[in-house]
Design a protein around this motif. Structure first.
Motif, PDB file in Angstrom:
ATOM      1  N   UNK A   1       0.708  -1.004  -0.078  1.00  0.00           N
ATOM      2  CA  UNK A   1       0.005  -0.226  -0.753  1.00  0.00           C
ATOM      3  C   UNK A   1       1.350   1.118  -0.085  1.00  0.00           C
ATOM      4  N   UNK A   2       2.038   0.998   0.630  1.00  0.00           N
ATOM      5  CA  UNK A   2       3.003   2.619   1.143  1.00  0.00           C
ATOM      6  C   UNK A   2       4.084   3.559   0.200  1.00  0.00           C
ATOM      7  N   UNK A   3       4.408   1.492  -0.274  1.00  0.00           N
ATOM      8  CA  UNK A   3       5.200   1.448  -1.373  1.00  0.00           C
ATOM      9  C   UNK A   3       6.573   2.745  -1.246  1.00  0.00           C
ATOM     10  N   UNK A   4       7.637   2.067   0.470  1.00  0.00           N
ATOM     11  CA  UNK A   4       8.215   2.767   1.195  1.00  0.00           C
ATOM     12  C   UNK A   4       9.572   2.870   0.355  1.00  0.00           C
ATOM     13  N   UNK A   5      10.412   3.477   0.659  1.00  0.00           N
ATOM     14  CA  UNK A   5      11.346   4.166  -0.449  1.00  0.00           C
ATOM     15  C   UNK A   5      12.393   3.999   0.997  1.00  0.00           C
ATOM     16  N   UNK A   6      13.857   3.728   0.844  1.00  0.00           N
ATOM     17  CA  UNK A   6      15.147   3.856   1.650  1.00  0.00           C
ATOM     18  C   UNK A   6      15.332   3.095   2.456  1.00  0.00           C
ATOM     19  N   UNK A   7      15.018   4.074   3.678  1.00  0.00           N
ATOM     20  CA  UNK A   7      15.108   3.862   5.049  1.00  0.00           C
ATOM     21  C   UNK A   7      14.083   2.736   5.678  1.00  0.00           C
ATOM     22  N   UNK A   8      13.117   3.592   5.114  1.00  0.00           N
ATOM     23  CA  UNK A   8      11.167   2.919   5.448  1.00  0.00           C
ATOM     24  C   UNK A   8      11.693   1.585   4.605  1.00  0.00           C
ATOM     25  N   UNK A   9      11.783   0.902   3.702  1.00  0.00           N
ATOM     26  CA  UNK A   9      11.980  -0.027   2.917  1.00  0.00           C
ATOM     27  C   UNK A   9      12.487  -1.309   4.011  1.00  0.00           C
ATOM     28  N   UNK A  10      13.965  -0.273   4.210  1.00  0.00           N
ATOM     29  CA  UNK A  10      15.135  -1.303   5.486  1.00  0.00           C
ATOM     30  C   UNK A  10      14.521  -1.774   6.275  1.00  0.00           C
ATOM     31  N   UNK A  11      13.954  -0.535   6.856  1.00  0.00           N
ATOM     32  CA  UNK A  11      12.658  -1.815   8.331  1.00  0.00           C
ATOM     33  C   UNK A  11      11.594  -2.547   7.928  1.00  0.00           C
ATOM     34  N   UNK A  12      10.902  -2.505   7.061  1.00  0.00           N
ATOM     35  CA  UNK A  12       9.622  -3.140   7.042  1.00  0.00           C
ATOM     36  C   UNK A  12      10.412  -4.918   6.468  1.00  0.00           C
ATOM     37  N   UNK A  13      11.636  -4.170   5.838  1.00  0.00           N
ATOM     38  CA  UNK A  13      12.496  -6.033   5.361  1.00  0.00           C
ATOM     39  C   UNK A  13      13.110  -6.754   6.331  1.00  0.00           C
ATOM     40  N   UNK A  14      13.703  -5.624   7.290  1.00  0.00           N
ATOM     41  CA  UNK A  14      14.538  -6.239   8.120  1.00  0.00           C
ATOM     42  C   UNK A  14      13.389  -6.800   9.488  1.00  0.00           C
ATOM     43  N   UNK A  15      12.173  -5.859   9.482  1.00  0.00           N
ATOM     44  CA  UNK A  15      11.050  -6.466  10.147  1.00  0.00           C
ATOM     45  C   UNK A  15      11.016  -8.064  10.241  1.00  0.00           C
ATOM     46  N   UNK A  16      10.989  -8.069   8.777  1.00  0.00           N
ATOM     47  CA  UNK A  16      10.025  -9.504   8.530  1.00  0.00           C
ATOM     48  C   UNK A  16      11.495 -10.044   8.650  1.00  0.00           C
ATOM     49  N   UNK A  17      12.381 -10.162   8.294  1.00  0.00           N
ATOM     50  CA  UNK A  17      13.675 -11.217   8.620  1.00  0.00           C
ATOM     51  C   UNK A  17      13.090 -11.588  10.430  1.00  0.00           C
ATOM     52  N   UNK A  18      13.702 -10.231  11.532  1.00  0.00           N
ATOM     53  CA  UNK A  18      13.309 -10.449  12.456  1.00  0.00           C
ATOM     54  C   UNK A  18      12.475 -11.465  13.250  1.00  0.00           C
ATOM     55  N   UNK A  19      11.098 -10.995  13.015  1.00  0.00           N
ATOM     56  CA  UNK A  19      10.121 -11.780  13.201  1.00  0.00           C
ATOM     57  C   UNK A  19      10.222 -13.633  13.057  1.00  0.00           C
ATOM     58  N   UNK A  20      10.770 -13.420  11.650  1.00  0.00           N
ATOM     59  CA  UNK A  20      11.506 -14.687  11.489  1.00  0.00           C
ATOM     60  C   UNK A  20      12.271 -15.454  12.105  1.00  0.00           C
ATOM     61  N   UNK A  21      13.271 -14.610  13.112  1.00  0.00           N
ATOM     62  CA  UNK A  21      14.287 -15.142  12.823  1.00  0.00           C
ATOM     63  C   UNK A  21      14.045 -16.015  14.313  1.00  0.00           C
ATOM     64  N   UNK A  22      12.315 -14.653  15.598  1.00  0.00           N
ATOM     65  CA  UNK A  22      11.949 -14.223  16.792  1.00  0.00           C
ATOM     66  C   UNK A  22      11.629 -15.994  16.793  1.00  0.00           C
ATOM     67  N   UNK A  23      10.300 -16.484  15.662  1.00  0.00           N
ATOM     68  CA  UNK A  23       9.847 -17.958  15.152  1.00  0.00           C
ATOM     69  C   UNK A  23      11.038 -18.598  16.316  1.00  0.00           C
ATOM     70  N   UNK A  24      11.919 -18.951  15.212  1.00  0.00           N
ATOM     71  CA  UNK A  24      12.811 -20.419  15.294  1.00  0.00           C
ATOM     72  C   UNK A  24      13.649 -20.251  16.768  1.00  0.00           C
ATOM     73  N   UNK A  25      13.646 -19.481  17.498  1.00  0.00           N
ATOM     74  CA  UNK A  25      14.140 -19.445  18.682  1.00  0.00           C
ATOM     75  C   UNK A  25      12.872 -19.699  19.336  1.00  0.00           C
ATOM     76  N   UNK A  26      11.545 -19.305  18.369  1.00  0.00           N
ATOM     77  CA  UNK A  26      10.382 -20.167  20.018  1.00  0.00           C
ATOM     78  C   UNK A  26      10.616 -21.486  20.025  1.00  0.00           C
ATOM     79  N   UNK A  27      10.526 -22.000  18.614  1.00  0.00           N
ATOM     80  CA  UNK A  27      10.627 -23.548  17.810  1.00  0.00           C
ATOM     81  C   UNK A  27      11.747 -23.828  18.937  1.00  0.00           C
ATOM     82  N   UNK A  28      12.917 -23.676  18.974  1.00  0.00           N
ATOM     83  CA  UNK A  28      14.269 -23.706  19.662  1.00  0.00           C
ATOM     84  C   UNK A  28      14.164 -23.916  21.216  1.00  0.00           C
TER      85      UNK A  28
END
Length: 233
Positions: free
Chosen positions: A72-99
């Motif tokens: 919807x928002x088409x973020x650029x530069x810094x905002x895009x960095x935050x959104x994509x990194x947040x996706x990765x962080x959520x995946x990382x935390x989910x794996x820690x929960x699995x462990x």
């Protein structure tokens, strides 16, 4: 009518709140897994196993929100960095929960007997203390974005690796009294704890990337100068 930028920031703040909640849930799961493993606490084990569903649900919610933000928002530069990194962080935390769930499942399976022979327990006490501390540091890191803390998490993982290596020294010694199943469980549990540390490092690198745009995989000490270049540029 709200400006699109205001809406974007509000939605991004909601995602950040969910990620913070997820980090807290992971810390709780790690603490509970340690309680289950080291003290034969069957209730703690079951709470970790049941609680993993909430961690999974938070990951799904964060992913959906991030996809919506990208669409919807088409973020650029810094905002895009935050959104994509947040996706990765959520995946990382989910794996820690699995462990944490895997640790709790071993503790539940062996109950009322301890999963670990006495001669190895102290190693896991140290590993548990380390991962409990680092999971708490991850919560602080998310809110503070403290680059010194990010570096400490990344470089501190060597300590956990050193403790992990001691497991094999003990298992291979003549003094080892563990059964075949205890030997298997000890190796598995050691691997789970080592992976906690690896995921914590991955999360720290992600937050470092959000802060500075510099991936500190190889040289975490360069984050500060990279941040200055980003600001000045």
């Amino acid at each position: 009518m709200k400006h699109m930028r205001v809406i974007f920031n509000e939605e991004l703040n909601q995602v950040a709140d969910d990620l913070d909640h997820m980090a807290h849930r992971v810390h709780t799961a790690i603490e509970g897994a340690g309680q289950a493993l080291l003290h034969q606490d069957i209730d703690a084990a079951q709470q970790v196993i049941d609680g993993d569903l909430e961690i999974d649900a938070l990951e799904t919610s964060i992913i959906n929100q991030c996809v919506q933000l990208l669409a919807k928002q088409g973020p650029v530069a810094t905002d895009l960095r935050v959104v994509v990194s947040t996706l990765r962080l959520a995946s990382t935390f989910e794996r820690m929960g699995d462990l944490a769930r895997h640790v709790a499942e071993i503790a539940r399976r062996t109950y009322p007997q301890p999963a670990l022979p006495a001669e190895i327990t102290n190693i896991f006490v140290r590993m548990q203390a380390f991962v409990s501390n680092v999971s708490e540091q991850l919560i602080t890191m998310l809110s503070s974005k403290d680059e010194a803390l990010i570096e400490r998490i990344i470089t501190g993982d060597d300590q956990l690796d050193d403790i992990h290596r001691q497991i094999f020294t003990i298992i291979n010694s003549d003094a080892w009294t563990g059964s075949k199943q205890q030997t298997i469980d000890t190796v598995l549990l050691g691997r789970f704890y080592e992976r906690f540390g690896d995921h914590a490092v991955s999360a720290a690198r992600r937050v470092g990337y959000i802060v500075s745009g510099f991936d500190p995989t190889k040289e975490p000490q360069n984050m500060h100068s990279a941040h200055e270049d980003t600001v000045l540029g």
